[in-house]
Write an enzyme that holds these catalytic residues in place. Structure first.
Site, PDB file in Angstrom:
ATOM      1  N   LYS A  58       0.716  -1.153  -0.069  1.00  0.00           N
ATOM      2  CA  LYS A  58      -0.231   0.080   0.007  1.00  0.00           C
ATOM      3  C   LYS A  58       1.004   1.298  -0.010  1.00  0.00           C
ATOM      4  N   GLY A 122       9.779 -21.910  15.583  1.00  0.00           N
ATOM      5  CA  GLY A 122       9.120 -22.875  16.431  1.00  0.00           C
ATOM      6  C   GLY A 122       8.680 -24.371  15.907  1.00  0.00           C
ATOM      7  N   ALA A 189      -3.225 -12.789 -13.024  1.00  0.00           N
ATOM      8  CA  ALA A 189      -3.712 -11.505 -12.967  1.00  0.00           C
ATOM      9  C   ALA A 189      -4.678 -11.601 -11.482  1.00  0.00           C
ATOM     10  N   ILE A 192      -2.148  -9.868  -6.250  1.00  0.00           N
ATOM     11  CA  ILE A 192      -0.762  -9.201  -6.025  1.00  0.00           C
ATOM     12  C   ILE A 192      -0.445  -8.808  -7.347  1.00  0.00           C
ATOM     13  N   GLU A 211      -2.862 -14.384 -17.608  1.00  0.00           N
ATOM     14  CA  GLU A 211      -3.484 -14.878 -16.636  1.00  0.00           C
ATOM     15  C   GLU A 211      -4.113 -16.426 -17.421  1.00  0.00           C
ATOM     16  N   VAL A 277       1.028 -16.432  -8.495  1.00  0.00           N
ATOM     17  CA  VAL A 277       0.095 -17.324  -8.974  1.00  0.00           C
ATOM     18  C   VAL A 277      -0.780 -18.041  -7.606  1.00  0.00           C
ATOM     19  N   ALA A 327      -5.337 -10.735   5.852  1.00  0.00           N
ATOM     20  CA  ALA A 327      -4.866  -9.876   7.215  1.00  0.00           C
ATOM     21  C   ALA A 327      -6.213 -10.144   8.076  1.00  0.00           C
ATOM     22  N   HIS A 451     -23.842  14.929   2.191  1.00  0.00           N
ATOM     23  CA  HIS A 451     -23.779  15.397   0.887  1.00  0.00           C
ATOM     24  C   HIS A 451     -22.611  16.532   0.839  1.00  0.00           C
TER      25      HIS A 451
HETATM   26  P1  FAD Z   1       1.966 -14.262   7.962  1.00  0.00           P
HETATM   27  O1  FAD Z   1       1.576 -12.813   7.884  1.00  0.00           O
HETATM   28  O2  FAD Z   1       2.423 -15.060   6.718  1.00  0.00           O
HETATM   29  O3  FAD Z   1       2.843 -14.702   9.136  1.00  0.00           O
HETATM   30  C1  FAD Z   1       3.272 -15.679   9.577  1.00  0.00           C
HETATM   31  C2  FAD Z   1       4.363 -15.327  10.272  1.00  0.00           C
HETATM   32  O4  FAD Z   1       4.701 -16.658  10.793  1.00  0.00           O
HETATM   33  C3  FAD Z   1       5.816 -14.880   9.506  1.00  0.00           C
HETATM   34  O5  FAD Z   1       6.466 -13.983  10.159  1.00  0.00           O
HETATM   35  C4  FAD Z   1       6.680 -16.249   9.509  1.00  0.00           C
HETATM   36  O6  FAD Z   1       7.777 -16.039   9.367  1.00  0.00           O
HETATM   37  C5  FAD Z   1       6.302 -16.888  10.730  1.00  0.00           C
HETATM   38  N1  FAD Z   1       6.542 -18.305  10.746  1.00  0.00           N
HETATM   39  C6  FAD Z   1       6.245 -19.315   9.873  1.00  0.00           C
HETATM   40  N2  FAD Z   1       6.441 -20.626  10.560  1.00  0.00           N
HETATM   41  C7  FAD Z   1       7.195 -20.187  11.558  1.00  0.00           C
HETATM   42  C8  FAD Z   1       7.731 -21.324  12.435  1.00  0.00           C
HETATM   43  N3  FAD Z   1       7.808 -22.639  12.536  1.00  0.00           N
HETATM   44  N4  FAD Z   1       8.267 -20.688  13.611  1.00  0.00           N
HETATM   45  C9  FAD Z   1       8.548 -19.222  13.714  1.00  0.00           C
HETATM   46  N5  FAD Z   1       7.886 -18.331  12.833  1.00  0.00           N
HETATM   47  C10 FAD Z   1       7.433 -18.965  11.676  1.00  0.00           C
HETATM   48  N6  FAD Z   1      -4.248  -9.029   2.915  1.00  0.00           N
HETATM   49  C11 FAD Z   1      -5.310  -8.015   3.167  1.00  0.00           C
HETATM   50  O7  FAD Z   1      -6.130  -8.558   4.016  1.00  0.00           O
HETATM   51  N7  FAD Z   1      -5.069  -6.935   2.518  1.00  0.00           N
HETATM   52  C12 FAD Z   1      -4.175  -6.614   2.031  1.00  0.00           C
HETATM   53  O8  FAD Z   1      -3.895  -5.352   1.366  1.00  0.00           O
HETATM   54  C13 FAD Z   1      -3.181  -7.472   1.583  1.00  0.00           C
HETATM   55  N8  FAD Z   1      -2.029  -7.328   0.749  1.00  0.00           N
HETATM   56  C14 FAD Z   1      -1.278  -8.194   0.178  1.00  0.00           C
HETATM   57  C15 FAD Z   1      -0.127  -7.675  -0.307  1.00  0.00           C
HETATM   58  C16 FAD Z   1       0.912  -8.758  -0.625  1.00  0.00           C
HETATM   59  C17 FAD Z   1       1.952  -8.424  -1.472  1.00  0.00           C
HETATM   60  C18 FAD Z   1       0.818 -10.035  -0.056  1.00  0.00           C
HETATM   61  C19 FAD Z   1       1.979 -10.958  -0.272  1.00  0.00           C
HETATM   62  C20 FAD Z   1      -0.204 -10.364   0.689  1.00  0.00           C
HETATM   63  C21 FAD Z   1      -1.077  -9.381   1.177  1.00  0.00           C
HETATM   64  N9  FAD Z   1      -2.119  -9.745   1.804  1.00  0.00           N
HETATM   65  C22 FAD Z   1      -3.102  -8.724   2.065  1.00  0.00           C
HETATM   66  C23 FAD Z   1      -2.454 -11.019   2.473  1.00  0.00           C
HETATM   67  C24 FAD Z   1      -1.805 -11.121   3.971  1.00  0.00           C
HETATM   68  O9  FAD Z   1      -0.628 -10.460   3.935  1.00  0.00           O
HETATM   69  C25 FAD Z   1      -1.799 -12.271   4.518  1.00  0.00           C
HETATM   70  O10 FAD Z   1      -3.357 -12.837   4.710  1.00  0.00           O
HETATM   71  C26 FAD Z   1      -1.618 -12.160   6.243  1.00  0.00           C
HETATM   72  O11 FAD Z   1      -0.361 -11.774   6.195  1.00  0.00           O
HETATM   73  C27 FAD Z   1      -1.643 -13.616   6.921  1.00  0.00           C
HETATM   74  O12 FAD Z   1      -1.408 -13.607   8.061  1.00  0.00           O
HETATM   75  P2  FAD Z   1      -0.848 -14.965   9.198  1.00  0.00           P
HETATM   76  O13 FAD Z   1      -0.600 -14.059  10.389  1.00  0.00           O
HETATM   77  O14 FAD Z   1      -1.778 -15.889   9.037  1.00  0.00           O
HETATM   78  O15 FAD Z   1       0.476 -15.189   8.148  1.00  0.00           O
HETATM   79  P1  NAD Z   2      -4.501 -14.854  -6.434  1.00  0.00           P
HETATM   80  O1  NAD Z   2      -5.075 -16.285  -6.089  1.00  0.00           O
HETATM   81  O2  NAD Z   2      -5.301 -13.692  -6.220  1.00  0.00           O
HETATM   82  O3  NAD Z   2      -4.180 -15.001  -7.800  1.00  0.00           O
HETATM   83  C1  NAD Z   2      -3.293 -15.577  -8.683  1.00  0.00           C
HETATM   84  C2  NAD Z   2      -3.797 -15.748 -10.004  1.00  0.00           C
HETATM   85  O4  NAD Z   2      -2.668 -16.275 -10.666  1.00  0.00           O
HETATM   86  C3  NAD Z   2      -5.204 -16.382 -10.327  1.00  0.00           C
HETATM   87  O5  NAD Z   2      -5.940 -15.422 -11.217  1.00  0.00           O
HETATM   88  C4  NAD Z   2      -4.623 -17.797 -11.015  1.00  0.00           C
HETATM   89  O6  NAD Z   2      -6.013 -18.152 -12.008  1.00  0.00           O
HETATM   90  C5  NAD Z   2      -3.532 -17.294 -11.684  1.00  0.00           C
HETATM   91  N1  NAD Z   2      -2.703 -18.386 -11.982  1.00  0.00           N
HETATM   92  C6  NAD Z   2      -2.316 -19.435 -11.348  1.00  0.00           C
HETATM   93  N2  NAD Z   2      -1.555 -20.307 -11.756  1.00  0.00           N
HETATM   94  C7  NAD Z   2      -1.249 -19.558 -13.148  1.00  0.00           C
HETATM   95  C8  NAD Z   2      -0.286 -19.748 -14.025  1.00  0.00           C
HETATM   96  N3  NAD Z   2       0.501 -20.912 -14.228  1.00  0.00           N
HETATM   97  N4  NAD Z   2      -0.176 -19.121 -15.310  1.00  0.00           N
HETATM   98  C9  NAD Z   2      -0.915 -17.622 -15.149  1.00  0.00           C
HETATM   99  N5  NAD Z   2      -1.804 -17.621 -14.151  1.00  0.00           N
HETATM  100  C10 NAD Z   2      -1.854 -18.477 -13.285  1.00  0.00           C
HETATM  101  O7  NAD Z   2      -3.091 -14.971  -5.820  1.00  0.00           O
HETATM  102  P2  NAD Z   2      -2.028 -13.818  -5.537  1.00  0.00           P
HETATM  103  O8  NAD Z   2      -2.210 -12.591  -6.572  1.00  0.00           O
HETATM  104  O9  NAD Z   2      -0.616 -14.451  -5.495  1.00  0.00           O
HETATM  105  O10 NAD Z   2      -2.224 -13.430  -4.043  1.00  0.00           O
HETATM  106  C11 NAD Z   2      -2.224 -14.514  -2.975  1.00  0.00           C
HETATM  107  C12 NAD Z   2      -3.217 -13.853  -1.783  1.00  0.00           C
HETATM  108  O11 NAD Z   2      -2.631 -13.026  -1.304  1.00  0.00           O
HETATM  109  C13 NAD Z   2      -4.676 -13.507  -2.386  1.00  0.00           C
HETATM  110  O12 NAD Z   2      -5.361 -14.426  -2.764  1.00  0.00           O
HETATM  111  C14 NAD Z   2      -5.045 -12.550  -1.371  1.00  0.00           C
HETATM  112  O13 NAD Z   2      -5.730 -13.772  -0.364  1.00  0.00           O
HETATM  113  C15 NAD Z   2      -3.750 -12.220  -0.777  1.00  0.00           C
HETATM  114  N6  NAD Z   2      -3.585 -10.677  -1.102  1.00  0.00           N
HETATM  115  C16 NAD Z   2      -4.649  -9.900  -0.645  1.00  0.00           C
HETATM  116  C17 NAD Z   2      -4.336  -8.603  -1.142  1.00  0.00           C
HETATM  117  C18 NAD Z   2      -5.513  -7.688  -0.684  1.00  0.00           C
HETATM  118  O14 NAD Z   2      -6.308  -7.975   0.151  1.00  0.00           O
HETATM  119  N7  NAD Z   2      -5.648  -6.627  -1.410  1.00  0.00           N
HETATM  120  C19 NAD Z   2      -3.467  -8.061  -1.958  1.00  0.00           C
HETATM  121  C20 NAD Z   2      -2.472  -9.023  -2.248  1.00  0.00           C
HETATM  122  C21 NAD Z   2      -2.543 -10.464  -1.852  1.00  0.00           C
END
Ligand code: FAD
Ligand code: NAD
Length: 474
Positions: A58, A122, A189, A192, A211, A277, A327, A451
């Site tokens: 963001k 852990g 697409a 992410i 995609e 993906v 999250a 408004h």
């Molecule tokens: P994580 O955030 O993955 O945290 C897990 C933690 O556990 C990590 O720090 C990892 O190192 C640690 N861990 C794993 N195994 C072990 C172990 N054995 N011992 C110790 N530590 C360990 N979601 C949204 O809602 N809004 C968004 O805008 C959004 N944007 C995103 C953008 C991107 C680029 C990405 C990749 C994801 C985005 N997400 C978004 C998804 C969101 O980040 C995840 O859904 C969320 O972080 C999941 O939370 P979690 O606590 O389950 O796991």
């Molecule tokens: P995604 O599931 O959103 O999208 C993956 C896309 O890749 C799908 O459209 C799928 O059909 C396509 N795909 C899969 N295999 C493929 C291939 N071999 N070739 C071409 N296309 C292929 O997954 P993501 O974008 O990697 O994000 C992962 C997750 O992280 C999301 O599902 C979401 O839960 C979370 N996330 C959330 C936010 C947000 O809330 N704004 C932002 C980023 C990530």
């Protein structure tokens, strides 16, 4: 060292750290083990979300939006600037500062709540002990009455396009590019691909997204996906549907891609390739063989409706378990599990979890899509309202998109709200609250909305369900 806690949380992402804080608030002696190291090699609490996910993406979306507005949208306001440039080091550095501020903030919250952090990996042992392996290899065992597994997720790697951190990158790599790539390829697409593809497109990269599925953004409502696809095309994002990557060869700092669609095989050369993906639950090294905790066919930790694993005192939350990888979903599970452990009534309503995609225009929804209602044979009414007829949106020069509302045909209960347009990441909250309280479209229609605001689109869409929108024909 041996220490006994009421609760040990493994993983300090938004699921785990929130669970730890809530448990501590409820008077439970709590520890949290996390392995994530920041760029300085020190522990960085906050997981994917704070380090390489929600917050840094963001930050870059917002900076790139400012640049795009300066280069494309300010002229209409009578504002111009000579030779605008982007300094990528400052752009990425600002993001890093925000990440540090928030990961440090979690450390402060742990201190304030007397949560003991452990830096390392852990592993759950039988009998609810946790073996912690520090980055230097040192081991210690701690134990607790309850263990919450919150190990999160990692990006899925394609076997023929493995991440090399240089030319073929995952989300973390795409947040840390040192210059704007001339040509950026994106596989997937999804959320992410669209968000990070937009970031680099706005800074001038030529972005092509491949995609595999034939439909664009098939998780969203079809009308929303159609409007979004049109707007992304106008911005110059090239999205090729039904395009399956078959090969990615890194050659001389370029990546040569081969993909197939209905017309056959094609080649595309890019400077950087982001593979997005999807993500998979991460449980590597998390469980000793004899814990009894089960994984499903997709590698997710199996839990019941109370996020309990079936093993006495062992719970799991967040991306590591079923449900959307968001999250706020993980955080709410964390709160609920801490409350269940403390003997209280935790609560999560999976039917009203909002989705937001932070592109331009933003996309947001909650509840059922029109297709889901059709497939389930639920009778429904539709109301829509375009931002083009909203004074505030026109004043902002962002009058794109619409609000679409789906209500039960007989009871008028709000079943789904789908938005694409300015500020919808915030507007969706009103729909969630209404659905949470089992409200109707009429309830929303009878509420006074200020408004001129963007929220008038929500009000008018609710009126439109009953064919009585004021500022459009019904
Ligand atoms: P994580 O955030 O993955 O945290 C897990 C933690 O556990 C990590 O720090 C990892 O190192 C640690 N861990 C794993 N195994 C072990 C172990 N054995 N011992 C110790 N530590 C360990 N979601 C949204 O809602 N809004 C968004 O805008 C959004 N944007 C995103 C953008 C991107 C680029 C990405 C990749 C994801 C985005 N997400 C978004 C998804 C969101 O980040 C995840 O859904 C969320 O972080 C999941 O939370 P979690 O606590 O389950 O796991
Ligand atoms: P995604 O599931 O959103 O999208 C993956 C896309 O890749 C799908 O459209 C799928 O059909 C396509 N795909 C899969 N295999 C493929 C291939 N071999 N070739 C071409 N296309 C292929 O997954 P993501 O974008 O990697 O994000 C992962 C997750 O992280 C999301 O599902 C979401 O839960 C979370 N996330 C959330 C936010 C947000 O809330 N704004 C932002 C980023 C990530």
């Amino acid at each position: 060292m041996s220490d006994k806690f009421d609760v040990i949380v493994i993983g300090a992402g938004p699921a785990g750290y929130v669970a730890a804080i809530r448990a501590a608030q409820l008077g439970l002696k709590t520890a949290c083990v996390d392995a994530f190291a920041g760029k300085d090699g020190k522990q960085a609490l906050g997981g994917t979300c704070l380090n390489v996910g929600c917050i840094p993406s963001k930050a870059l979306l917002d900076s790139s939006r400012q640049f795009h507005n300066l280069t494309h949208n300010f002229a209409v306001h009578g504002i111009s600037a000579d030779n605008p440039r982007i300094d990528v080091a400052t752009f990425v550095g600002r993001k890093d500062k925000i990440v540090k501020q928030f990961t440090g903030g979690v450390s402060q919250l742990f201190k304030a709540n007397k949560i003991t952090p452990f830096f390392g990996t852990g592993k759950l042992l039988k009998g609810n002990s946790v073996e912690v392996t520090a980055p230097d290899g040192g081991k210690q065992t701690i134990s607790a009455t309850n263990v919450i597994l919150a190990s999160g997720s990692v990006p899925i790697e394609l076997p023929f396009a493995k991440f090399d951190g240089k030319n073929i990158v995952d989300n973390a790599g795409a947040l840390d590019l040192t210059e704007v790539p001339k040509r950026l390829g994106v596989i997937g697409a999804g959320v992410i691909g669209l968000e990070l593809g937009s970031v680099w497109k706005r800074l001038g990269a030529d972005v092509t997204i491949l995609e595999a599925l034939p439909d664009f953004l098939s998780v969203a409502d079809a009308d929303v996906a159609k409007i979004a696809a049109r707007e992304f095309a106008k911005q110059g994002l090239t999205i090729k549907l039904g395009a399956k990557l078959t090969k990615a060869d890194v050659k001389k700092n370029e990546v040569e891609l081969t993909y197939e669609d209905k017309d056959g095989a094609h080649q595309l050369t890019v400077d950087k390739l982001l593979v997005a993906v999807g993500r998979r639950a991460y449980t590597t090294g998390l469980l000793a063989d004899d814990t009894g905790v089960k994984l499903d066919e997709r590698g997710r930790i199996v839990v019941d409706e109370h996020n309990h694993t079936g093993v006495d005192g062992v719970w799991a939350i967040g991306d590591a378990v079923r449900g959307p990888m968001l999250a706020h979903k993980g955080s709410e599970e964390g709160v609920a599990v801490a409350e269940w452990i403390a003997g209280k009534a935790g609560h999560i309503n999976y039917d009203t979890i909002p989705w937001v995609i932070y592109t331009e225009p933003e996309i947001a929804w909650a509840g059922k899509t029109e297709k889901e209602l059709k497939d389930a044979g639920i009778p429904y009414k539709v109301g829509t309202f375009p931002f083009a007829a909203i004074g505030r949106a026109v004043a902002m020069n962002e009058a794109v998109g619409q609000v679409k509302m789906l209500a039960h045909a007989e009871t008028d209960r709000l079943l789904g709200v789908h938005m694409v347009g300015p500020g919808v990441s915030e507007l969706i909250a009103e729909a969630v609250v209404t659905m949470e309280f089992k409200g109707s479209a009429e309830d929303l229609a009878r509420i006074v909305h200020a408004h001129p605001t963007l929220s008038e689109a929500v009000h008018e869409a609710a009126l439109s369900v009953d064919k009585r929108a004021i500022h459009k024909g019904n």
